[in-house]
Motif scaffolding. Structure first.
Motif, PDB file in Angstrom:
ATOM      1  N   MET A  24     -10.016  36.741 -51.440  1.00 46.33           N
ATOM      2  CA  MET A  24     -10.833  35.884 -50.565  1.00 46.33           C
ATOM      3  C   MET A  24     -11.168  36.632 -49.279  1.00 46.33           C
ATOM      4  O   MET A  24     -10.302  37.247 -48.666  1.00 46.33           O
ATOM      5  CB  MET A  24     -10.068  34.602 -50.215  1.00 46.33           C
ATOM      6  CG  MET A  24     -10.816  33.666 -49.293  1.00 46.33           C
ATOM      7  SD  MET A  24      -9.891  32.142 -48.966  1.00 46.33           S
ATOM      8  CE  MET A  24     -11.056  31.298 -47.909  1.00 46.33           C
ATOM      9  N   ARG A  25     -12.439  36.567 -48.893  1.00 43.68           N
ATOM     10  CA  ARG A  25     -12.883  37.231 -47.666  1.00 43.68           C
ATOM     11  C   ARG A  25     -12.859  36.224 -46.512  1.00 43.68           C
ATOM     12  O   ARG A  25     -13.428  35.143 -46.610  1.00 43.68           O
ATOM     13  CB  ARG A  25     -14.310  37.752 -47.852  1.00 43.68           C
ATOM     14  CG  ARG A  25     -14.848  38.528 -46.661  1.00 43.68           C
ATOM     15  CD  ARG A  25     -14.397  39.965 -46.719  1.00 43.68           C
ATOM     16  NE  ARG A  25     -14.899  40.720 -45.586  1.00 43.68           N
ATOM     17  CZ  ARG A  25     -14.808  42.033 -45.487  1.00 43.68           C
ATOM     18  NH1 ARG A  25     -14.247  42.723 -46.442  1.00 43.68           N
ATOM     19  NH2 ARG A  25     -15.264  42.667 -44.430  1.00 43.68           N
ATOM     20  N   TYR A  26     -12.188  36.587 -45.421  1.00 42.34           N
ATOM     21  CA  TYR A  26     -12.104  35.707 -44.262  1.00 42.34           C
ATOM     22  C   TYR A  26     -13.114  36.125 -43.200  1.00 42.34           C
ATOM     23  O   TYR A  26     -13.492  37.299 -43.096  1.00 42.34           O
ATOM     24  CB  TYR A  26     -10.694  35.740 -43.665  1.00 42.34           C
ATOM     25  CG  TYR A  26      -9.645  35.121 -44.555  1.00 42.34           C
ATOM     26  CD1 TYR A  26      -9.458  33.751 -44.608  1.00 42.34           C
ATOM     27  CD2 TYR A  26      -8.855  35.930 -45.366  1.00 42.34           C
ATOM     28  CE1 TYR A  26      -8.502  33.187 -45.435  1.00 42.34           C
ATOM     29  CE2 TYR A  26      -7.897  35.376 -46.198  1.00 42.34           C
ATOM     30  CZ  TYR A  26      -7.730  34.010 -46.230  1.00 42.34           C
ATOM     31  OH  TYR A  26      -6.786  33.457 -47.047  1.00 42.34           O
ATOM     32  N   SER A  27     -13.541  35.140 -42.437  1.00 43.69           N
ATOM     33  CA  SER A  27     -14.411  35.404 -41.295  1.00 43.69           C
ATOM     34  C   SER A  27     -13.997  34.447 -40.169  1.00 43.69           C
ATOM     35  O   SER A  27     -14.733  33.541 -39.793  1.00 43.69           O
ATOM     36  CB  SER A  27     -15.885  35.199 -41.682  1.00 43.69           C
ATOM     37  OG  SER A  27     -16.731  35.508 -40.595  1.00 43.69           O
ATOM     38  N   ILE A  28     -12.798  34.659 -39.674  1.00 43.77           N
ATOM     39  CA  ILE A  28     -12.192  33.763 -38.689  1.00 43.77           C
ATOM     40  C   ILE A  28     -12.535  34.235 -37.282  1.00 43.77           C
ATOM     41  O   ILE A  28     -12.196  35.358 -36.892  1.00 43.77           O
ATOM     42  CB  ILE A  28     -10.660  33.716 -38.856  1.00 43.77           C
ATOM     43  CG1 ILE A  28     -10.274  33.364 -40.290  1.00 43.77           C
ATOM     44  CG2 ILE A  28     -10.040  32.751 -37.858  1.00 43.77           C
ATOM     45  CD1 ILE A  28     -10.654  31.978 -40.710  1.00 43.77           C
ATOM     46  N   ARG A  29     -13.198  33.387 -36.537  1.00 42.11           N
ATOM     47  CA  ARG A  29     -13.360  33.668 -35.118  1.00 42.11           C
ATOM     48  C   ARG A  29     -12.032  33.417 -34.406  1.00 42.11           C
ATOM     49  O   ARG A  29     -11.230  32.594 -34.846  1.00 42.11           O
ATOM     50  CB  ARG A  29     -14.440  32.774 -34.512  1.00 42.11           C
ATOM     51  CG  ARG A  29     -15.862  33.197 -34.833  1.00 42.11           C
ATOM     52  CD  ARG A  29     -16.851  32.189 -34.301  1.00 42.11           C
ATOM     53  NE  ARG A  29     -18.219  32.683 -34.367  1.00 42.11           N
ATOM     54  CZ  ARG A  29     -19.289  31.913 -34.186  1.00 42.11           C
ATOM     55  NH1 ARG A  29     -19.142  30.601 -33.954  1.00 42.11           N
ATOM     56  NH2 ARG A  29     -20.499  32.436 -34.248  1.00 42.11           N
ATOM     57  N   TYR A  30     -11.832  34.108 -33.302  1.00 44.47           N
ATOM     58  CA  TYR A  30     -10.612  33.878 -32.532  1.00 44.47           C
ATOM     59  C   TYR A  30     -10.955  33.770 -31.050  1.00 44.47           C
ATOM     60  O   TYR A  30     -11.825  34.466 -30.527  1.00 44.47           O
ATOM     61  CB  TYR A  30      -9.574  34.972 -32.799  1.00 44.47           C
ATOM     62  CG  TYR A  30     -10.079  36.397 -32.758  1.00 44.47           C
ATOM     63  CD1 TYR A  30      -9.977  37.155 -31.592  1.00 44.47           C
ATOM     64  CD2 TYR A  30     -10.634  36.995 -33.891  1.00 44.47           C
ATOM     65  CE1 TYR A  30     -10.426  38.459 -31.556  1.00 44.47           C
ATOM     66  CE2 TYR A  30     -11.077  38.304 -33.863  1.00 44.47           C
ATOM     67  CZ  TYR A  30     -10.972  39.035 -32.686  1.00 44.47           C
ATOM     68  OH  TYR A  30     -11.417  40.337 -32.647  1.00 44.47           O
ATOM     69  N   SER A  31     -10.275  32.832 -30.373  1.00 48.04           N
ATOM     70  CA  SER A  31     -10.588  32.474 -29.004  1.00 48.04           C
ATOM     71  C   SER A  31      -9.308  32.311 -28.188  1.00 48.04           C
ATOM     72  O   SER A  31      -8.197  32.397 -28.716  1.00 48.04           O
ATOM     73  CB  SER A  31     -11.415  31.184 -28.985  1.00 48.04           C
ATOM     74  OG  SER A  31     -12.673  31.393 -29.618  1.00 48.04           O
ATOM     75  N   VAL A  32      -9.472  32.069 -26.896  1.00 47.37           N
ATOM     76  CA  VAL A  32      -8.353  31.979 -25.952  1.00 47.37           C
ATOM     77  C   VAL A  32      -8.281  30.573 -25.361  1.00 47.37           C
ATOM     78  O   VAL A  32      -9.296  30.029 -24.912  1.00 47.37           O
ATOM     79  CB  VAL A  32      -8.530  32.984 -24.789  1.00 47.37           C
ATOM     80  CG1 VAL A  32      -7.376  32.877 -23.790  1.00 47.37           C
ATOM     81  CG2 VAL A  32      -8.665  34.400 -25.312  1.00 47.37           C
ATOM     82  N   LEU A  33      -7.090  30.007 -25.348  1.00 44.62           N
ATOM     83  CA  LEU A  33      -6.813  28.789 -24.585  1.00 44.62           C
ATOM     84  C   LEU A  33      -5.895  29.174 -23.435  1.00 44.62           C
ATOM     85  O   LEU A  33      -4.748  29.588 -23.645  1.00 44.62           O
ATOM     86  CB  LEU A  33      -6.148  27.721 -25.453  1.00 44.62           C
ATOM     87  CG  LEU A  33      -5.727  26.446 -24.713  1.00 44.62           C
ATOM     88  CD1 LEU A  33      -6.941  25.740 -24.107  1.00 44.62           C
ATOM     89  CD2 LEU A  33      -4.968  25.506 -25.635  1.00 44.62           C
ATOM     90  N   ASP A  34      -6.393  29.056 -22.220  1.00 44.85           N
ATOM     91  CA  ASP A  34      -5.634  29.445 -21.023  1.00 44.85           C
ATOM     92  C   ASP A  34      -5.333  28.206 -20.199  1.00 44.85           C
ATOM     93  O   ASP A  34      -6.252  27.467 -19.819  1.00 44.85           O
ATOM     94  CB  ASP A  34      -6.447  30.453 -20.204  1.00 44.85           C
ATOM     95  CG  ASP A  34      -5.698  30.953 -18.978  1.00 44.85           C
ATOM     96  OD1 ASP A  34      -4.447  30.921 -18.982  1.00 44.85           O
ATOM     97  OD2 ASP A  34      -6.368  31.383 -18.013  1.00 44.85           O
ATOM     98  N   LEU A  35      -4.051  27.985 -19.881  1.00 44.74           N
ATOM     99  CA  LEU A  35      -3.667  26.884 -18.998  1.00 44.74           C
ATOM    100  C   LEU A  35      -3.526  27.361 -17.555  1.00 44.74           C
ATOM    101  O   LEU A  35      -3.057  26.605 -16.706  1.00 44.74           O
ATOM    102  CB  LEU A  35      -2.343  26.257 -19.455  1.00 44.74           C
ATOM    103  CG  LEU A  35      -2.277  25.738 -20.889  1.00 44.74           C
ATOM    104  CD1 LEU A  35      -0.999  24.923 -21.088  1.00 44.74           C
ATOM    105  CD2 LEU A  35      -3.492  24.897 -21.232  1.00 44.74           C
TER     106      LEU A  35
END
Length: 338
Positions: A1-12
């Motif tokens: 399976m080919r993934y295309s996951i975006r990744y982001s930041v949650l900053d408190l």
């Protein structure tokens, strides 16, 4: 399976013991500029109040500050607690942000107060602190951007704001916002970083009941997760003790600034506290790059997330940056599988 996951930041915008909010904002700026280079898609800031260890209370102001020092990463709220505010004011604030930084602003909305009940009362100046009016507030807010949604609000208009296409996300830790975002055809972000037990049921409900809209033709789910990566499992576990101490202090009703890591943190935890910690932090992914890759791949398979938003609470700023860099490397490896 080919993934295309975006990744982001949650900053408190955590405030470390011995430091100030000014130091916290400098760390957030440094984190944003680094994570932009490392390929992170969004940088979101969360609204909290009456918490000595969190500096992002004036969330819209801080979003503008971060957007000013970056150039391509999307910047937004994860989230604005809408019942704390007038929808018109939020429309004007985010209309201003979008006008200053076109095509880069996200408006993530939650219905919880982001604080204790007494502080919620001080914020809202009324007795409606349960979030039951969230759907009505959301309709009003969306109508300021697009008056055709609800003609009732056409006599009061948001400038800047009206006519701007600002992505609106619903945030949740239960099935309420999952159901509402599915009904409205909006993207959904789930807070697995503090509500792991509800993650898969809420995401399944969202995807099963999603109704296409002019904003989104198929469901899009982002999942928040605590990730702490270091060179070894032992080092990562040590660094994670600051996150555990923060939650312990909340459980004990003694909120504090972010504490330094300590050895053998588990020895000070009572059995009932351990139960609460597991319920809130059970989906945390902590370890060496090899350990984290295995656990994160399993998490992605289980949740079928379109995007991961990473929360990394580490006392030492350099170690925190290193964790985000390693996490980006791991997600790039996952995306190259297959």
């Amino acid at each position: 399976m080919r993934y295309s996951i975006r990744y982001s930041v949650l900053d408190l915008a955590p405030i470390n013991e011995g430091q100030s909010a000014s130091d916290s904002f400098k760390h957030s700026v440094d984190l944003a500029t680094h994570t932009e280079k490392w390929g992170y898609h969004r940088f979101w800031l969360a609204e909290h109040h009456n918490m000595p260890g969190i500096a992002s209370a004036a969330t819209s102001v801080l979003i503008g500050h971060i957007a000013q020092v970056t150039s391509s990463i999307r910047v937004g709220s994860g989230g604005i607690m809408l019942p704390n505010h007038s929808p018109l004011v939020i429309a004007e604030q985010f209309g201003t942000l979008e006008s200053l930084f076109p095509g880069r602003i996200d408006l993530g909305l939650g219905r919880a107060p982001g604080t204790d009940q007494m502080t919620a009362q001080a914020l809202r100046r009324g007795n409606r602190i349960g979030g039951q009016d969230f759907p009505e507030l959301l309709t009003e807010l969306r109508s300021y951007f697009n008056p055709s949604i609800e003609p009732e609000y056409r006599k009061v208009r948001a400038f800047p704001g009206e006519g701007l296409d600002i992505p609106i996300w619903l945030l949740g830790s239960s099935d309420f916002s999952a159901r509402l975002s599915a009904e409205l055809g909006l993207p959904f972000a789930f807070a697995s970083h503090f509500s792991p037990e509800n993650t898969v049921p809420a995401l399944r409900l969202y995807k099963d009941h999603f109704t296409p809209s002019n904003k989104l033709d198929k469901p899009y789910a982002m999942v928040g997760v605590n990730i702490i990566v270091a060179d070894t499992d032992k080092e990562a576990d040590f660094l994670s003790s600051s996150l555990v101490r923060s939650f312990l202090n909340l459980i004990r009703n003694k909120p504090s600034k972010l504490q330094p890591p300590v050895e053998e943190i588990r020895e000070s935890i009572q059995p009932h506290e351990e139960t609460v910690l597991e319920r809130q932090l059970g989906s945390s992914i902590i370890g060496s790059p090899e350990t984290v890759k295995e656990k994160l791949l399993d998490f992605i398979k289980k949740t079928e997330a379109d995007e991961i938003i990473v929360h990394t609470q580490i006392y030492d700023h350099a170690a925190r940056l290193r964790s985000f860099e390693l996490t980006a490397d791991i997600l790039n490896e996952i995306n190259n599988i297959g």
